[in-house]
Design a protein around this motif. Sequence first.
Motif: not given
Length: 298
Positions: A142, A146, A152, A170
């Motif tokens: 993550e 971010s 992905q 996730l």
Amino acid sequence: MADESARPRLGRGLAALIGDFGQDAAEGGRSEGQRKVAVEFLRPNPRNPRRRFQEADLEELSASIRTRGVIQPIVVRALANVPGTYEIVAGERRWRAAQRAGLTEVPVVVVEIDDKTSLEYAILENVQRTDLNAIEEAAGYERLMSEFAYSQRELADILGKSRSHLANTLRLLQLPPTIQDRVTAGEITAGHARALLGMRDPEGVARRIVEEGLSVREVEALASAEVPESDEPRPGRPRRGPEKDAALRSLEQSLTRALGVGVVVIKAKAEGVGEIRIRYGSPEELEALRRRLDASGD
């Protein structure tokens, strides 16, 4: 053995960093070769997704280091604002164990890499060695997505993981913090946690897993037995039928263990009439079930 050219790009970079000290580290940054540094001049990597270090593992590694020393060097990078001090990129567990073993200095490889690559290497080393628990692994993925805008698909290609593995991992971050803590502490497995996703009372079921020792298949059976939202009774109608008695629950558990997949027994109104539902989570599980049934027929 797989062709080296088929390995993920980042995997080749890490192998170069910790295995070929005389050459620049391909794909990820430059290596200045191997040297020894005093343990007090190394700092943990704040981006390291790994947050828990098992006491038993540290003691075992420490005992090995006392006998053989640190065989694999620690990968570090220089801290710009603190001359002579280095941040650990990969190998924090070895650094901690070396201090326990009484070592005053450890072998390191100094590399020049940015924050993004440092995080990539920290995740890759731990994931490839299966040192991360599922929640730490998910948090690392993550953070890469971010902070550094990975998709992905890109992340799966870089880390050598399937997109479904990334997506399923996730999803664990959607669980309540109390359940994530149980996974991190090793009280329940990642398989348990995935089965809890979408349940009405995941925390209550998580307590049952710990207290009753429920298997993943048994939790999946509990999840299958819940009434889907689309089938919820309308106002004025009873929400659910009577609770299953102990005999039916015992039968479900027995069938689940015997078949290796989630089994739900549904008792109809008519005496002696009911329904058995078998839940499988992948083509592999279905094929394993078929083989078991074929074997029982023989």
